[in-house]
Motif scaffolding. Structure first.
Motif, mmCIF file in Angstrom:
data_model
loop_
_atom_site.group_PDB
_atom_site.id
_atom_site.type_symbol
_atom_site.label_atom_id
_atom_site.label_comp_id
_atom_site.label_asym_id
_atom_site.label_seq_id
_atom_site.Cartn_x
_atom_site.Cartn_y
_atom_site.Cartn_z
ATOM 1 N N UNK A 109 93.812 32.554 31.060
ATOM 2 C CA UNK A 109 92.630 31.876 30.522
ATOM 3 C C UNK A 109 92.968 30.509 29.942
ATOM 4 N N UNK A 110 94.050 30.456 29.164
ATOM 5 C CA UNK A 110 94.433 29.186 28.531
ATOM 6 C C UNK A 110 94.789 28.132 29.570
ATOM 7 N N UNK A 111 95.412 28.557 30.655
ATOM 8 C CA UNK A 111 95.797 27.625 31.711
ATOM 9 C C UNK A 111 94.589 27.181 32.528
ATOM 10 N N UNK A 112 93.650 28.102 32.724
ATOM 11 C CA UNK A 112 92.432 27.772 33.470
ATOM 12 C C UNK A 112 91.630 26.708 32.743
ATOM 13 N N UNK A 117 96.597 24.114 38.437
ATOM 14 C CA UNK A 117 96.547 24.635 39.800
ATOM 15 C C UNK A 117 96.814 26.134 39.819
ATOM 16 N N UNK A 118 95.991 26.939 40.540
ATOM 17 C CA UNK A 118 96.139 28.406 40.557
ATOM 18 C C UNK A 118 97.546 28.891 40.921
ATOM 19 N N UNK A 119 98.185 28.226 41.862
ATOM 20 C CA UNK A 119 99.537 28.634 42.258
ATOM 21 C C UNK A 119 100.509 28.420 41.107
ATOM 22 N N UNK A 120 100.360 27.311 40.392
ATOM 23 C CA UNK A 120 101.220 27.044 39.247
ATOM 24 C C UNK A 120 100.941 28.043 38.131
ATOM 25 N N UNK A 123 102.821 31.208 38.896
ATOM 26 C CA UNK A 123 104.263 31.051 38.659
ATOM 27 C C UNK A 123 104.588 31.060 37.168
ATOM 28 N N UNK A 124 103.765 30.365 36.373
ATOM 29 C CA UNK A 124 103.993 30.307 34.926
ATOM 30 C C UNK A 124 103.842 31.680 34.286
ATOM 31 N N UNK A 125 102.824 32.425 34.708
ATOM 32 C CA UNK A 125 102.582 33.748 34.127
ATOM 33 C C UNK A 125 103.721 34.698 34.479
ATOM 34 N N UNK A 126 104.160 34.672 35.719
ATOM 35 C CA UNK A 126 105.253 35.570 36.130
ATOM 36 C C UNK A 126 106.544 35.254 35.378
#
Length: 255
Positions: A109-112, A117-120, A123-126
């Motif tokens: 949510x914070x990144x959205x 970018x969804x792909x990034x 990667x960040x969450x993983x």
């Protein structure tokens, strides 16, 4: 080292003329990038007020607070909103997760909001989930997780945007002893592996012993400072207890 936070001779008053309380009395401190700093003190000492001023929830009466070269005491509302979103990560005692979102979605949510970018985002969450050992619960909802897992999801949400400063307010307060230990070990990994700069407010000596440096506050003033140095965590814990004994008042709260 790069200075992330500089608190310069701040004072905070509450009330009106004739009935004024001085909550903070000339406090100054600095935090460098990658530090894990603890703030301790008995109830009413001013530690929560200090955190509220740093987090921009409250405003100082006098003095300045500078975060990552930005003077937040002079910012207007719109700039403050952007500052909170981009520069600060928050970890609360009661998790504050959205029940209708999975762990992954809570973190994302914070990144959205930042239009990453969804792909990034993935990667960040993983990456942060692996560091915090929460990959197995990413697709679960909060009610399907333990308290410790929920709090680690909250930690991931706070750190995934790569903020300049992570503020943690009594993060172990709602956890049992095992969950608390796992969470604090996660804080250590965030600090060492991701170089997160963490400011932790707590009344608990065990929790504080995971920090590398501690400021003790009494009656709105800096009472003492401890640096962990080469001490083991147990040795640091014992030194914390000694200072809390000198502080008096709510010493029983640290056990």
């Amino acid at each position: 080292m790069d200075n992330i936070l500089s608190v310069q001779n701040i004072e905070k008053y509450y009330g009106k003329k004739g009935n004024v309380t001085k909550a903070l009395d000339g406090i100054s401190l600095n935090i460098d990038k990658g530090e894990f700093l603890g703030i301790m003190g008995p109830s009413g000492s001013g530690k929560t007020t200090l955190l509220n001023c740093i987090s921009t929830i409250d405003k100082v009466t006098t003095g300045e607070i500078i975060v990552n070269d930005k003077n937040i005491t002079k910012m207007r509302t719109k700039k403050l909103d952007k500052f909170r979103r981009d520069e600060l990560g928050f970890i609360f005692q009661d998790f504050n997760l959205l029940d209708t979102l999975t762990g992954y979605e809570n973190i994302a949510l914070a990144l959205t909001i930042q239009e990453i970018n969804p792909k990034k985002i993935d990667n960040l969450i993983k990456k942060v989930a692996e560091t915090l050992e929460i990959s197995p619960v990413l697709n679960k909802y909060p009610y399907e997780m333990s308290g410790g897992q929920q709090q680690r999801i909250a930690c991931a949400r706070a750190i995934v945007t790569e903020p300049s400063l992570v503020l943690a307010d009594e993060p172990t307060g709602a956890l049992d002893s095992k969950s608390s230990r796992l969470l604090l070990e996660s804080f250590e990994r965030l600090n060492k592996e991701l170089e997160a700069t963490i400011l932790l407010v707590t009344h608990d000596a065990f929790t504080a012993s995971y920090a590398n440096r501690i400021f003790f506050i009494k009656d709105g003033k800096i009472f003492n400072e401890l640096v962990k140095g080469n001490d083991s965590r147990k040795e640091f814990f014992n030194r914390i207890i000694e200072v809390m004994t000198l502080l008096g008042g709510d010493v029983k709260d640290v056990f």
